[in-house]
Enzyme design. Sequence first.
Site, PDB file in Angstrom:
ATOM      1  N   ASP A 150     120.275  62.418   8.644  1.00 29.11           N
ATOM      2  CA  ASP A 150     119.296  63.481   8.438  1.00 29.11           C
ATOM      3  C   ASP A 150     118.396  63.081   7.268  1.00 29.11           C
ATOM      4  OD1 ASP A 150     120.860  63.850   6.193  1.00 29.11           O
ATOM      5  OD2 ASP A 150     121.772  65.717   6.888  1.00 29.11           O
TER       6      ASP A 150
ATOM      7  N   GLY B   6     114.557  36.283  10.534  1.00 30.64           N
ATOM      8  CA  GLY B   6     114.221  37.173  11.642  1.00 30.64           C
ATOM      9  C   GLY B   6     115.480  37.618  12.377  1.00 30.64           C
TER      10      GLY B   6
ATOM     11  N   ASP C 107     117.832  37.188  14.659  1.00 33.27           N
ATOM     12  CA  ASP C 107     118.263  36.071  15.502  1.00 33.27           C
ATOM     13  C   ASP C 107     119.768  35.916  15.569  1.00 33.27           C
ATOM     14  OD1 ASP C 107     118.770  35.213  12.947  1.00 33.27           O
ATOM     15  OD2 ASP C 107     117.631  33.346  13.081  1.00 33.27           O
TER      16      ASP C 107
ATOM     17  N   SER D 288     121.765  35.351  13.187  1.00 25.45           N
ATOM     18  CA  SER D 288     122.289  34.358  12.247  1.00 25.45           C
ATOM     19  C   SER D 288     123.361  34.942  11.333  1.00 25.45           C
ATOM     20  CB  SER D 288     121.160  33.755  11.408  1.00 25.45           C
ATOM     21  OG  SER D 288     120.477  34.753  10.670  1.00 25.45           O
TER      22      SER D 288
ATOM     23  N   HIS E 156     119.942  55.083   4.293  1.00 23.66           N
ATOM     24  CA  HIS E 156     120.980  55.365   3.295  1.00 23.66           C
ATOM     25  C   HIS E 156     121.434  56.817   3.334  1.00 23.66           C
ATOM     26  CE1 HIS E 156     120.209  51.639   0.505  1.00 23.66           C
ATOM     27  NE2 HIS E 156     120.717  51.333   1.684  1.00 23.66           N
ATOM     28  N   THR E 157     120.947  57.560   4.308  1.00 23.73           N
ATOM     29  CA  THR E 157     121.486  58.900   4.530  1.00 23.73           C
ATOM     30  C   THR E 157     122.904  58.827   5.098  1.00 23.73           C
ATOM     31  OG1 THR E 157     121.054  61.046   5.560  1.00 23.73           O
ATOM     32  CG2 THR E 157     120.571  59.123   6.878  1.00 23.73           C
TER      33      THR E 157
ATOM     34  N   HIS F 215     120.338  43.185   7.569  1.00 27.63           N
ATOM     35  CA  HIS F 215     120.592  41.907   6.900  1.00 27.63           C
ATOM     36  C   HIS F 215     120.309  40.732   7.825  1.00 27.63           C
ATOM     37  CE1 HIS F 215     122.855  43.028   3.035  1.00 27.63           C
ATOM     38  NE2 HIS F 215     122.339  44.153   3.521  1.00 27.63           N
ATOM     39  N   ASP F 216     120.478  40.916   9.113  1.00 31.44           N
ATOM     40  CA  ASP F 216     120.136  39.860  10.063  1.00 31.44           C
ATOM     41  C   ASP F 216     118.628  39.638  10.088  1.00 31.44           C
ATOM     42  OD1 ASP F 216     120.481  37.926  12.099  1.00 31.44           O
ATOM     43  OD2 ASP F 216     120.126  39.429  13.658  1.00 31.44           O
TER      44      ASP F 216
ATOM     45  N   ARG G 104     123.434  48.283   8.824  1.00 31.26           N
ATOM     46  CA  ARG G 104     123.305  47.323   7.726  1.00 31.26           C
ATOM     47  C   ARG G 104     123.332  45.888   8.248  1.00 31.26           C
ATOM     48  NH1 ARG G 104     127.297  48.304   2.870  1.00 31.26           N
ATOM     49  NH2 ARG G 104     125.971  50.145   2.718  1.00 31.26           N
TER      50      ARG G 104
ATOM     51  N   ASN H 212     126.008  39.382   0.643  1.00 28.48           N
ATOM     52  CA  ASN H 212     126.671  39.812   1.883  1.00 28.48           C
ATOM     53  C   ASN H 212     128.185  39.914   1.756  1.00 28.48           C
ATOM     54  OD1 ASN H 212     124.288  40.031   3.303  1.00 28.48           O
ATOM     55  ND2 ASN H 212     124.470  38.036   4.306  1.00 28.48           N
TER      56      ASN H 212
ATOM     57  N   PRO I 200     116.869  42.914  -0.467  1.00 32.22           N
ATOM     58  CA  PRO I 200     116.673  43.687  -1.701  1.00 32.22           C
ATOM     59  C   PRO I 200     118.018  44.039  -2.340  1.00 32.22           C
ATOM     60  CG  PRO I 200     115.359  44.591   0.107  1.00 32.22           C
ATOM     61  CD  PRO I 200     116.315  43.597   0.707  1.00 32.22           C
TER      62      PRO I 200
ATOM     63  N   VAL J 168     116.651  37.785   7.216  1.00 30.59           N
ATOM     64  CA  VAL J 168     116.899  36.354   7.006  1.00 30.59           C
ATOM     65  C   VAL J 168     116.649  35.620   8.324  1.00 30.59           C
ATOM     66  CG1 VAL J 168     118.609  34.605   6.384  1.00 30.59           C
ATOM     67  CG2 VAL J 168     118.579  36.805   5.183  1.00 30.59           C
TER      68      VAL J 168
END
Length: 340
Positions: A263, A81, A83, A85, A202-203, A75-76, A71, A103, A172, A79
């Site tokens: 899976d 790219g 990098d 941040s 999300h598995t 999330h990096d 995750r 976040n 999203p 935003v």
Amino acid sequence: MESIPSFLLSSSICIHLLLLSFCHFTMLHATDPPLSVEYYKSTCPNAEAIVRKEMECAILSDPRNAAFILRLHFHDCFVQGCDGSVLLDDTVTFQGEKNAPTNFKALKGFDIVDRIKNKLESECPGTVSCADALTIAARDATILVGGPYWDVPVGRKDSKTASFAQVETNIPGANIGLLSIIAKFMYQGLSVTDMVALSGAHTIGMARCTNYRARIYGDYRITSLMNPIAESNLKTLKSTCPKAGGRDNHVAALDYASPNLFDNSYYHLLLSGEGLLNSDQELYSSILGVETKQLVKKYASDPIAFFEQFSESMVKLGNITNPETYVDGEVRKNCRFVNT
């Protein structure tokens, strides 16, 4: 294959063209950054081994750490790219991304990145960027809970900036519609296929009550056709996530069938209408999801196809770089702060 009604097919084509038109002028490009799988071959040959060892320890301690790192990487990259941040702490003069509403309380695993970085600095001072360390760690996190392997191109630089505002516009949300999800991925240069495959992450992992409350008190019963297993699971979810509010930070597994195993059971849950988040179930249940529905079916029936596409899409995700860092980037000594 099921026949697709002509009105839905036409609708799907129009939507796709509209999204392409929207993204033509604005999207980033997940292609061909100046990265190489051998970037550290001479300067820090043990870099990947160091990351792998730390991830092994982290996941042995708690399998949920795999989802935390995946995750963080996502999330990096969404935003500015990939990098690093997202790793920056706030200071008196600097506002980072960690405390943006999307976040805040949702991201963990920063301490794992710190441990990895400390080991890398001991072995190869000032050489391996935090952005690269996080990208490699995301691959190893996937492997260590049963997922696929892929080569990770490296050579990213760390940014000296972050964007609090872009977190809210680019990431999203749990309750957005299918068209908005697709648009956010296309903005990053990622396809609908990439989006459905990457959603398969999300598995593993958990979601907070605040993110799935609307789903379990919304159309969960309708999409799951009130089957007994789904009803039992829904009853459990409601008992720990009240409709009136409270217990916002209580967590539930995104994939209750195998929460710590990477899976394809996530897609089976979507087929049975049991996706925990609205944004997940939209991939299969949305009337606009002609293409996404077929992909969900494909990955549910063919785990090898899912693994292959997930690997390919993770490379594309990791290739979303911040071009400014190749002019004004750095290799941070501490991932939480820019160098002084």
